[in-house]
Design a protein around this motif. Structure first.
Motif, PDB file in Angstrom:
ATOM      1  N   SER A 100      69.572  25.976  33.229  1.00  0.00           N
ATOM      2  CA  SER A 100      68.684  26.090  31.608  1.00  0.00           C
ATOM      3  C   SER A 100      68.619  25.792  30.613  1.00  0.00           C
ATOM      4  N   ASP A 109      70.176  30.194  34.895  1.00  0.00           N
ATOM      5  CA  ASP A 109      68.997  31.120  35.248  1.00  0.00           C
ATOM      6  C   ASP A 109      68.539  31.706  36.509  1.00  0.00           C
TER       7      ASP A 109
ATOM      8  N   SER B  53      68.501  36.417  23.090  1.00  0.00           N
ATOM      9  CA  SER B  53      67.398  36.338  23.552  1.00  0.00           C
ATOM     10  C   SER B  53      67.438  36.555  25.002  1.00  0.00           C
ATOM     11  N   LEU B  54      66.674  37.470  24.797  1.00  0.00           N
ATOM     12  CA  LEU B  54      65.560  37.397  26.878  1.00  0.00           C
ATOM     13  C   LEU B  54      65.206  36.985  27.247  1.00  0.00           C
ATOM     14  N   GLN B  55      65.834  36.866  28.752  1.00  0.00           N
ATOM     15  CA  GLN B  55      65.511  36.048  30.009  1.00  0.00           C
ATOM     16  C   GLN B  55      64.008  36.843  30.092  1.00  0.00           C
ATOM     17  N   SER B  56      62.725  36.347  30.645  1.00  0.00           N
ATOM     18  CA  SER B  56      61.854  35.941  30.915  1.00  0.00           C
ATOM     19  C   SER B  56      61.749  36.990  32.207  1.00  0.00           C
ATOM     20  N   GLY B  57      61.397  38.071  31.713  1.00  0.00           N
ATOM     21  CA  GLY B  57      60.951  39.622  33.138  1.00  0.00           C
ATOM     22  C   GLY B  57      62.664  40.492  32.758  1.00  0.00           C
ATOM     23  N   LEU B  60      62.414  44.931  27.883  1.00  0.00           N
ATOM     24  CA  LEU B  60      63.163  44.948  27.144  1.00  0.00           C
ATOM     25  C   LEU B  60      63.885  45.898  26.792  1.00  0.00           C
TER      26      LEU B  60
END
Lengths: 121, 106
Positions: A100, A109, B53-57, B60
């Motif tokens: 991605s 990803d 940048s933190l990947q979704s999911g 934290l």
């Protein structure tokens, strides 16, 4: 559900050939760059090859250049890796992954679970 | 080719510890740096892209920093499910290259 499923691995003799497949689902396959990565037993990750959505851009690692060929069939939502002149050092788990992009940053990803290739006589 | 060097190659830590893993590139790669987590028998999982940048999911407690040649992955409070091997990967130029991995053990 976004998914990648590899197949085609197995036991092959040195010098032999194998064709790996990666079936994609749950996302517009044509829109994504795809890549193959492998992991030898107990070792780290090694990037192998990369193909753009239209197959107009292809890159290979030096370790497989001239022996492996990446391709894709967008009508079938499938990615392939043709592996020729296999060597013992090609023994590994082979993963396909989706690339991605965001603001020119590319990252893998989505990964398949992998398929195992063993090169041995 | 750009060489990626991770340190340490392994570390021992306890639950709730703060863990820091470093990754150094052999030349400047701006912030074209990704981090992955791999558990035994599983495929790698993207944690961080573009250095920070933190990947979704992704929880934290994971964070990334750095630019140029030096990068860091930090796990703020280690959880049992975080025991795994972590890899950095540069996306600045081909061939794409990974670091050798850092195994986080109890």
């Amino acid at each position: 559900q976004v998914q990648l499923v590899e197949s085609g691995g197995g036991l092959v003799q040195p010098g032999g050939s194998l064709r790996l497949s990666c079936a994609a689902s749950g996302f517009p396959f044509t829109d994504y760059y795809m890549t193959w990565i492998r992991q030898a037993p107990g070792k780290g990750l090694e990037w192998l090859s990369y193909i753009s959505g239209s197959a107009s851009m292809i890159h290979y690692a030096d370790s497989v250049k001239g022996r492996f060929t990446i391709s894709r069939d967008n009508a079938k939502n499938s990615l392939y890796l043709q592996m020729n002149s296999l060597r013992a050092e090609d023994t590994a788990v082979y993963y396909c992954a989706r690339h991605s992009a965001l603001d020119y940053h590319y990252f893998m990803d989505v990964w398949g679970k992998g398929t195992t290739v063993i090169v041995s006589s | 080719d750009i060489q990626m060097t991770q340190s340490p190659s392994s570390l021992s830590a306890s639950v709730t510890d703060r863990v820091t893993i470093t990754c150094r590139a052999s030349q400047s790669i701006s912030n074209y740096l990704n981090w992955y987590q791999q558990k035994p028998g599983e495929a790698p999982k993207l944690l961080i892209y573009a250095a920070s940048s933190l990947q979704s999911g992704v929880p934290l407690r994971f964070s990334g920093s750095g630019s140029g040649t030096d990068f860091t992955l930090t796990i703020r409070s280690l959880q049992p499910e975080d025991f795994a091997t972590y890899y950095c990967q540069q996306s600045y130029s081909f061939p794409l290259t990974f670091g050798g991995g850092t195994k986080v053990e109890i």
